[in-house]
Design a protein around this motif. Structure first.
Motif, PDB file in Angstrom:
ATOM      1  N   CYS A 132       8.888  -1.639   8.905  1.00  0.00           N
ATOM      2  CA  CYS A 132       8.396  -2.894   8.372  1.00  0.00           C
ATOM      3  C   CYS A 132       9.060  -3.194   7.033  1.00  0.00           C
ATOM      4  CB  CYS A 132       6.881  -2.835   8.175  1.00  0.00           C
ATOM      5  SG  CYS A 132       5.957  -2.510   9.683  1.00  0.00           S
ATOM      6  N   VAL A 133       9.166  -4.454   6.771  1.00  0.00           N
ATOM      7  CA  VAL A 133       9.654  -4.883   5.463  1.00  0.00           C
ATOM      8  C   VAL A 133       8.518  -4.677   4.457  1.00  0.00           C
ATOM      9  CG1 VAL A 133      11.218  -6.556   6.499  1.00  0.00           C
ATOM     10  CG2 VAL A 133       8.899  -7.254   5.868  1.00  0.00           C
ATOM     11  N   PRO A 134       8.806  -4.736   3.164  1.00  0.00           N
ATOM     12  CA  PRO A 134       7.756  -4.528   2.169  1.00  0.00           C
ATOM     13  C   PRO A 134       6.596  -5.521   2.328  1.00  0.00           C
ATOM     14  CG  PRO A 134       9.888  -4.362   1.151  1.00  0.00           C
ATOM     15  CD  PRO A 134      10.138  -4.843   2.561  1.00  0.00           C
ATOM     16  N   ASN A 135       5.426  -5.056   1.958  1.00  0.00           N
ATOM     17  CA  ASN A 135       4.202  -5.853   2.027  1.00  0.00           C
ATOM     18  C   ASN A 135       4.249  -6.955   0.972  1.00  0.00           C
ATOM     19  OD1 ASN A 135       1.627  -6.891   2.110  1.00  0.00           O
ATOM     20  ND2 ASN A 135       0.589  -4.937   1.836  1.00  0.00           N
ATOM     21  N   ALA A 136       4.145  -8.206   1.434  1.00  0.00           N
ATOM     22  CA  ALA A 136       4.248  -9.337   0.521  1.00  0.00           C
ATOM     23  C   ALA A 136       3.020  -9.452  -0.376  1.00  0.00           C
ATOM     24  CB  ALA A 136       4.442 -10.631   1.306  1.00  0.00           C
TER      25      ALA A 136
END
Length: 598
Positions: free
Chosen positions: A174-178
């Protein structure tokens, strides 16, 4: 209400019912289709090294399908009384999606945290389903408290996921948590540990409580709970095992994961089984009506109720107007056992108290079962009352008919006596006087007077003969003097058709002898007039407390059993408390049988 309004109202109700079924069917199908689409897309979107085993995915989809189909089963079984259970089972497949869908949205930093935040929401839905068992509602404070606590805990977990969770390499790419407010993984680990540390004990407590209630409950309680405690306990055990692997830093193998999925699927199945069993208990009310339809006393009714519902602790107390209390068949009052039990008060349609039933509390919310029991008892009481009234009426009719028959005999005897002592004696006296006048006719030579006297004597003789014949028909003197043994042969001798008489009876009560005589008389008259017979038989038999009169001929048969003569004989016999039969096949003669209590 006008007929048109009633018809339109019925159509409106049917339309609403059809729409309700359609909406529920669409909801079930949509839940299955949505879950299948999302799980398949999640399986395909996952990298090869993170892609779950196809068997696990298949079983995972199977769990969602089971929940949706069980929702349809509950709606079909309970209808408007399904409560929230069926709705929660339709929601479950949607809450079941995030576990396999996370990799589909892993490249969107503002989306995957939301999906991850509701990843375990299915556990909340599952626990709400369990808490609503078996009546589709939260029935106690504990249930409502746990439900609110699970929802609050799930909301707190969602917020913690948005603000604290970071993508783990072994979970998803996953991409970083916004939404993350820190890059430190420790706060998230603590939050996750707190969630699981509270959630798992709650599940264990609910499972233990349900199992304890099942063990301690009465027979109806265990019957209503059915297999739910075993299903919930098995899922709890698998949940603890999987979390133990997680705390150890490893993952459970595919076999344990698959077994855990089957234990989840067993919960809605157990729910439906319990609902169907509860409905079958209501069907047992029909057995109760079958047992008591012929009437039962209070003790028998209470025992029948215990047998049908399988609850030996159930007690029935009846209203005693004299004491103003409820008491059982043995005289024990209800107050001594009222504490800690469910109470069902039964009243008549006018509101008068009939009985009160003390039962297991678990049946309190099974209102349809209790309504059925109330209706069964009320109907039994009504049937018993109506049966008693009918029996009293029949007894009154029987006594009235007997009095009428006896009064007819008395009236005939009185009329015969009046004719004999009154008109007949006067005619005899007149005949003697006329005869004396005739003997002195030579004194006064008057041929016309002599002729008139002779004519008067002849007419008087004819009148006396007719009067004696009339009196004889009203009440034969031979019957009074010698009974049927003397009267019947004389009666048969007057019949133009040869009659064979067989009689071995002595004297009987007058009403019986008179009835038998006139039945034989009317039957032989019919033989002479209508049967075209060459021979007849008259048999009188006495035994087993009854007199049987049988008149048979070898005539043409085909007699009309509804004719005035046959009807008159039947009425005379039934008035004396007997039965009357006619057998008259064409070409085989006629048989008349009268049975009289003797």
């Amino acid at each position: 209400m006008p007929e048109g309004s009633a018809t339109s109202g019925t159509l409106a109700v049917r339309t609403v019912a059809v729409r309700t079924v359609a909406v529920r069917t669409v909801a079930v199908v949509a839940a299955i289709a949505l879950n299948a689409a999302m799980q398949v897309s999640g399986f395909l979107a996952a990298p090869a090294y993170l892609r779950p085993d196809p068997t696990w995915v298949t079983v995972h989809l199977f769990v969602a399908v089971v929940f949706a189909l069980c929702a349809g089963a509950i709606w079909s079984t309970r209808g408007a009384r399904a409560g929230i259970a069926a709705l929660l089972m339709v929601v479950f497949p949607v809450a079941w999606i995030p576990q396999t869908f996370l990799n589909v949205v892993s490249s969107y930093g503002a989306v995957w945290p939301i999906v991850a935040g509701v990843e375990l929401s299915w556990t909340v839905v599952l626990m709400l389903i369990v808490l609503s068992y078996p009546f589709g509602m939260f029935s106690g404070r504990f249930d409502r408290f746990v439900a609110v606590a699970m929802i609050v805990l799930s909301a707190a977990f969602f917020v913690a996921t948005l603000l604290l969770r970071q993508p783990e390499a072994d979970d998803c790419i996953c991409v970083p948590n916004a939404y993350a407010i820190t890059d430190d993984p420790v706060p998230w680990a603590i939050a996750d540990l707190i969630y699981r540390g509270i959630g798992i004990p709650v599940v264990i407590v609910v499972s233990a409580r349900l199992l304890l209630q099942w063990v301690r409950g009465s027979v109806p309680a265990r019957a209503v709970a059915f297999i739910m405690p075993a299903a919930l306990l098995s899922w709890t055990i698998m949940l603890v095992v999987i979390q133990a692997f997680r705390l150890a830093g490893t993952s459970a193998d595919i076999v344990i994961d698959t077994v855990a999925l089957f234990t989840v699927a067993s919960i809605p199945i157990a729910y439906v089984a319990g609902v169907i069993h509860a409905r079958n208990m209501r069907v047992r009310v029909a057995d109760l009506m079958r047992i008591t339809r012929e009437g039962a006393d209070r003790g028998q009714w209470a025992e029948a109720l215990k047998t049908v519902l399988g609850d030996e602790s159930m007690r029935v107390y009846w209203w005693d107007e004299s004491s103003g209390r409820y008491a059982d068949a043995a005289g024990e009052t209800a107050e001594a056992h009222a504490a800690g039990e469910g109470t069902l008060a039964i009243t008549s349609r006018e509101g008068a108290p009939i009985a009160v039933i003390l039962h297991d509390k678990v049946l309190t919310q099974n209102t349809r079962l209790l309504d059925g029991i109330s209706s069964a008892l009320r109907l039994t009481i009504d049937n018993s009352r109506l049966r008693a009234e009918v029996e009293r009426t029949l007894e009154h009719v029987r006594q009235s008919r007997q009095r009428i028959a006896e009064s007819a005999v008395t009236a005939r005897k009185g009329l015969e006596r009046d004719l004999h002592d009154g008109a007949q004696q006067r005619l005899v006296t007149l005949a003697i006087t006329l005869r004396s006048v005739a003997e002195r006719r030579n004194i006064v030579a008057d041929p016309q007077l002599e002729a008139e006297v002779e004519s008067a004597i002849e007419q008087l003789g004819d009148a006396l003969a007719e009067l004696r014949q009339l009196a004889h028909g009203i009440h034969p003197s031979l019957l009074s003097q010698g009974g049927l043994a003397m009267a019947l042969p004389e009666l048969a001798g007057r019949c133009p058709v040869p009659v064979e008489v067989v009689s071995d009876v002595g004297r009987l009560p007058e009403i019986v002898e008179v009835t038998a005589y006139f039945v034989a008389s009317e039957a032989l008259a019919n033989v002479a007039k209508h049967a075209h017979a060459s021979r007849a038989w008259l048999r009188i038999a006495h035994g087993d407390g009854q007199l049987v009169v049988t008149i048979r001929d070898n005539g043409a048969g085909g007699a009309d059993a509804t004719g005035s003569g046959m009807t008159g004989m039947a009425d005379r016999v039934e008035a004396a408390g007997g039965t009357f039969e006619v057998e008259s096949p064409r070409g085989a003669g006629t048989t008349v049988i009268a049975r009289l209590p003797a």
